[in-house]
Design a protein around this motif. Sequence first.
Motif, PDB file in Angstrom:
ATOM      1  N   PRO A  33      -5.974  -3.988  -6.315  1.00 39.33           N
ATOM      2  CA  PRO A  33      -7.188  -3.220  -5.433  1.00 39.33           C
ATOM      3  C   PRO A  33      -7.052  -3.016  -4.170  1.00 39.33           C
ATOM      4  O   PRO A  33      -7.435  -2.310  -3.402  1.00 39.33           O
ATOM      5  N   THR A  34      -6.368  -4.139  -3.502  1.00 37.56           N
ATOM      6  CA  THR A  34      -6.309  -4.197  -1.885  1.00 37.56           C
ATOM      7  C   THR A  34      -5.512  -2.824  -1.675  1.00 37.56           C
ATOM      8  O   THR A  34      -5.820  -1.991  -0.645  1.00 37.56           O
ATOM      9  N   MET A  35      -4.428  -2.745  -2.464  1.00 41.06           N
ATOM     10  CA  MET A  35      -3.431  -1.763  -1.924  1.00 41.06           C
ATOM     11  C   MET A  35      -4.022  -0.462  -2.338  1.00 41.06           C
ATOM     12  O   MET A  35      -3.821   0.839  -1.648  1.00 41.06           O
ATOM     13  N   ASP A  36      -4.822  -0.391  -3.428  1.00 41.49           N
ATOM     14  CA  ASP A  36      -5.996   0.785  -3.643  1.00 41.49           C
ATOM     15  C   ASP A  36      -6.605   1.257  -2.577  1.00 41.49           C
ATOM     16  O   ASP A  36      -6.772   2.458  -2.284  1.00 41.49           O
ATOM     17  N   LYS A  37      -7.319   0.474  -2.057  1.00 40.66           N
ATOM     18  CA  LYS A  37      -8.348   0.546  -0.870  1.00 40.66           C
ATOM     19  C   LYS A  37      -7.515   1.160   0.499  1.00 40.66           C
ATOM     20  O   LYS A  37      -7.985   2.053   0.832  1.00 40.66           O
ATOM     21  N   LEU A  38      -6.353   0.538   0.708  1.00 37.64           N
ATOM     22  CA  LEU A  38      -5.609   1.109   1.929  1.00 37.64           C
ATOM     23  C   LEU A  38      -4.926   2.264   1.589  1.00 37.64           C
ATOM     24  O   LEU A  38      -5.127   3.207   2.616  1.00 37.64           O
ATOM     25  N   ALA A  39      -4.453   2.654   0.321  1.00 38.34           N
ATOM     26  CA  ALA A  39      -3.964   3.991   0.012  1.00 38.34           C
ATOM     27  C   ALA A  39      -5.005   5.158   0.216  1.00 38.34           C
ATOM     28  O   ALA A  39      -4.757   6.104   0.607  1.00 38.34           O
ATOM     29  N   LEU A 240      -0.548   9.896 -10.850  1.00 39.96           N
ATOM     30  CA  LEU A 240      -0.784   9.534  -9.714  1.00 39.96           C
ATOM     31  C   LEU A 240      -0.092  10.319  -8.731  1.00 39.96           C
ATOM     32  O   LEU A 240      -0.379  10.324  -7.321  1.00 39.96           O
ATOM     33  N   GLY A 241       1.017  11.075  -8.823  1.00 40.10           N
ATOM     34  CA  GLY A 241       1.841  12.119  -8.172  1.00 40.10           C
ATOM     35  C   GLY A 241       2.627  11.013  -7.188  1.00 40.10           C
ATOM     36  O   GLY A 241       3.313  11.699  -6.077  1.00 40.10           O
ATOM     37  N   VAL A 242       3.112   9.763  -7.500  1.00 40.46           N
ATOM     38  CA  VAL A 242       3.949   9.121  -6.766  1.00 40.46           C
ATOM     39  C   VAL A 242       5.194   9.270  -7.007  1.00 40.46           C
ATOM     40  O   VAL A 242       6.202   8.969  -6.311  1.00 40.46           O
ATOM     41  N   GLY A 398      -5.473   9.295   1.512  1.00 38.74           N
ATOM     42  CA  GLY A 398      -5.035   9.238   0.238  1.00 38.74           C
ATOM     43  C   GLY A 398      -3.666  10.051   0.023  1.00 38.74           C
ATOM     44  O   GLY A 398      -3.198  10.254  -1.220  1.00 38.74           O
ATOM     45  N   GLY A 399      -3.110  10.394   1.142  1.00 37.12           N
ATOM     46  CA  GLY A 399      -1.993  11.286   1.054  1.00 37.12           C
ATOM     47  C   GLY A 399      -0.756  10.722   0.715  1.00 37.12           C
ATOM     48  O   GLY A 399      -0.693   9.454   0.596  1.00 37.12           O
ATOM     49  N   LEU A 400       0.256  11.388   0.532  1.00 37.50           N
ATOM     50  CA  LEU A 400       1.655  10.969   0.177  1.00 37.50           C
ATOM     51  C   LEU A 400       2.639  11.569   0.962  1.00 37.50           C
ATOM     52  O   LEU A 400       2.818  12.409   1.531  1.00 37.50           O
ATOM     53  N   ASP A 445       1.847  15.051   9.378  1.00 40.22           N
ATOM     54  CA  ASP A 445       2.375  16.068   8.640  1.00 40.22           C
ATOM     55  C   ASP A 445       3.249  15.860   7.356  1.00 40.22           C
ATOM     56  O   ASP A 445       4.328  15.147   7.626  1.00 40.22           O
ATOM     57  N   ALA A 446       2.582  15.651   6.365  1.00 40.70           N
ATOM     58  CA  ALA A 446       3.220  15.542   5.283  1.00 40.70           C
ATOM     59  C   ALA A 446       4.556  16.178   4.897  1.00 40.70           C
ATOM     60  O   ALA A 446       5.278  15.755   3.957  1.00 40.70           O
ATOM     61  N   LYS A 447       4.711  17.520   5.198  1.00 44.33           N
ATOM     62  CA  LYS A 447       5.782  18.494   4.954  1.00 44.33           C
ATOM     63  C   LYS A 447       6.744  18.274   5.963  1.00 44.33           C
ATOM     64  O   LYS A 447       7.785  19.003   5.825  1.00 44.33           O
TER      65      LYS A 447
END
Length: 725
Positions: A33-39, A240-242, A398-400, A445-447
């Motif tokens: 849950p900690t990683m979830d919140k930060l992500a 999740l798209g990871v 929530g970006g990747l 800039d994700a791209k």
Amino acid sequence: MQAPKGAPNVVLILLDDTGFGQYSTFGGGVPSPTMDKLAAEGIRFNRFHTTALCSPTRAALLTGRNHHSVATGVISETATGYDGYTSIIPRSAGTIAEVLRQNGYMTAWIGKNHNTPPWEASIAGPFDRWANGLGFDYFYGFNAGDMNQWNPIVYENRNLVPPSTDPKYHFTEDIADRAISWVRQVNAISPDRPFFLYLAPGANHSPHHVPQEWIDRFKGKFDMGWDRYRQETLARQKQLGVVPANARLTTRSAGLPAWDSLNADQKRIYARMMEVFAAFGAHTDHHMGRVVDAIKALPGLDNTIFIYIVGDNGASAEGGIEGSVNENLFFNGFPEKYQDNLKVIDELGGPKHFNHFPSAWAHAMCTPFQWTKQVSSYFGGTRNPMIISWPGHITDRGGLRSQFTHVIDIVPTLYEITGVTPPQSLNGVAQQPIEGVSFAYTFGDAKANSRRTTQYFELGAHRGLYHNGWMASALSFPPWQPIRTGFDPDKQKWELYNIDEDFTQSTDLAAKNPLKLRELQDLWWAEAAKYHVLPLDWRASERLNAELMGRPELGGKRSKLTYYPGQLAVPNDAAPRVLNKSWSVTADVNVPANDAEGMIVTHGGITGGYGLYLRAGKPVFSYNYLAQERYVIEAQQPLPAGKVQLKVDFNYQGAKGEFGKAATIVLSANGSKIAEGRLPQTVPIQFSLGEGMDIGQDVGSAIDFTYKLPFRFTGEIEKVAFELK
């Protein structure tokens, strides 16, 4: 000196021995849950890389240079004299903490320190390579590769911390409390100065120690086994798209058994070991969350960047094929049998064992990649999740981010966002170039095209080279094989992957594209020469023996060494080297008239070692053979009150150069033999990674289970003298 205007606070969390497919934030089966919140409020990185091992990653993280460039091509306990392998971080590679400290930051390192050479980790110093000497104002943690979570050897700055009296004590909870306390105190005193907090739990490194109520939460959660776990994890990762939608699951790494090939008892003990590991991981993320929440709750700390690096390498396969209740067996070159471990299934996670799950579970934790910790040529060993949250500055919630990044890129990124210019000279020493590349450009800039185009990898002759979307990989030995001989790097098989199209390294293109492979092989040799990677060294367990390797010996060539009461936690490389030889220890003590008991001298703990103590007034020599057997040689009568000279003669039966052979023991008092016995085998390589020698009490874990820690000697000790023969 004042920090640049607007410089953020920095919270850098680094977990230990954690795979890409372990935590739920990246599709794994362990809640985070900690990683979830930060992500959710920041960005996730799915192509971030480490070195595949503890000390090397940590040195690279703190200096911004490749691990061989800062002499940490291996963990400090296996250092050699070659330039890239001494484990001594040079002054020409100053840490980010030292630079930030000189630019107005308050700095703290809390948790695991695996970057102080073992021969410098005693009270004799020197202390310039302890955490305080590496730029940190405050240190609270341990100086070793791993540590007992229930009975750790902990230092506050340079001072040994007394053992806790709390029966529910756990190290992860302790360091979370310390981190919260430190931030609150320094922020209250100096709110205008930013802080740099480096928080490094011992988890998820073995021993997998965790409260029982956490273990109970995972009962039955891993009965599906490691093969199905990998399939289910990849499906979640895609959702999740990871990982890309076309990512393929790699085959099970060679040598690992299929879950369906196991019998019912194997499945039961292995599933339980995974339950304990999952509990340990979830417990750790929970306590990291306490720190994050406490910092966010403080007024005026809105400008804080959180960097959560989920592992210094992939999950560890050092538990061996059958799992382990004493990881030190692996480091001494011995496998375990599931039949033996099954007998203590209900004790796993508790204080009696140094437990570690089987190698195949480690491989599953690294889903969807091949291999595990130690294997630097494949992403199972080197690709770790990273999450960065910087409210108000990173807006892509929530970006990747999929740019190819490496642990050496953290330092230049922090220099850029803090506004601090890395110095050309630090404390009068000209500095090596920063070898990392800032990835701050990815925040908005994700791209954006990746600015890291080339990165070499090497560890234990596992070799890899990333270059412009391609990866060349060569395996040396499976990480669960501690004894490694007969290797020829010129005959090493190389594989080739187009990782722009093949995210998981699933399809070897070496046969189809030999010219591209040759290009990357040649480039690897060029990078190896540039960064002090050579010569290649593929040895494993034998390198842990400091005497065999010729590492610095604090006692010099003395055969006689004397110690005094109050000398505690003397590290292995500062204690008498008693393995594979004859020796004696003589203790001059004053025995009380009543209730004579307690430890006189001990070295090691639950993973292996020895102890000389009194129990009900009777002298006892206890020898822990790697938790497989505990041999007790006890006198029949109590010692008389008053001054007594107690002696143990340890007569090794092996010839010079022979390891782990039998020994005979003679216990005497005032020159008269009072007990004797025989050890059919002795510890060959090391007693422990983290516990040393104590005089007058036992500050770590117990040699055997017949006494209660810290087992202080109730009499007086004048001196304890060793003679090495």
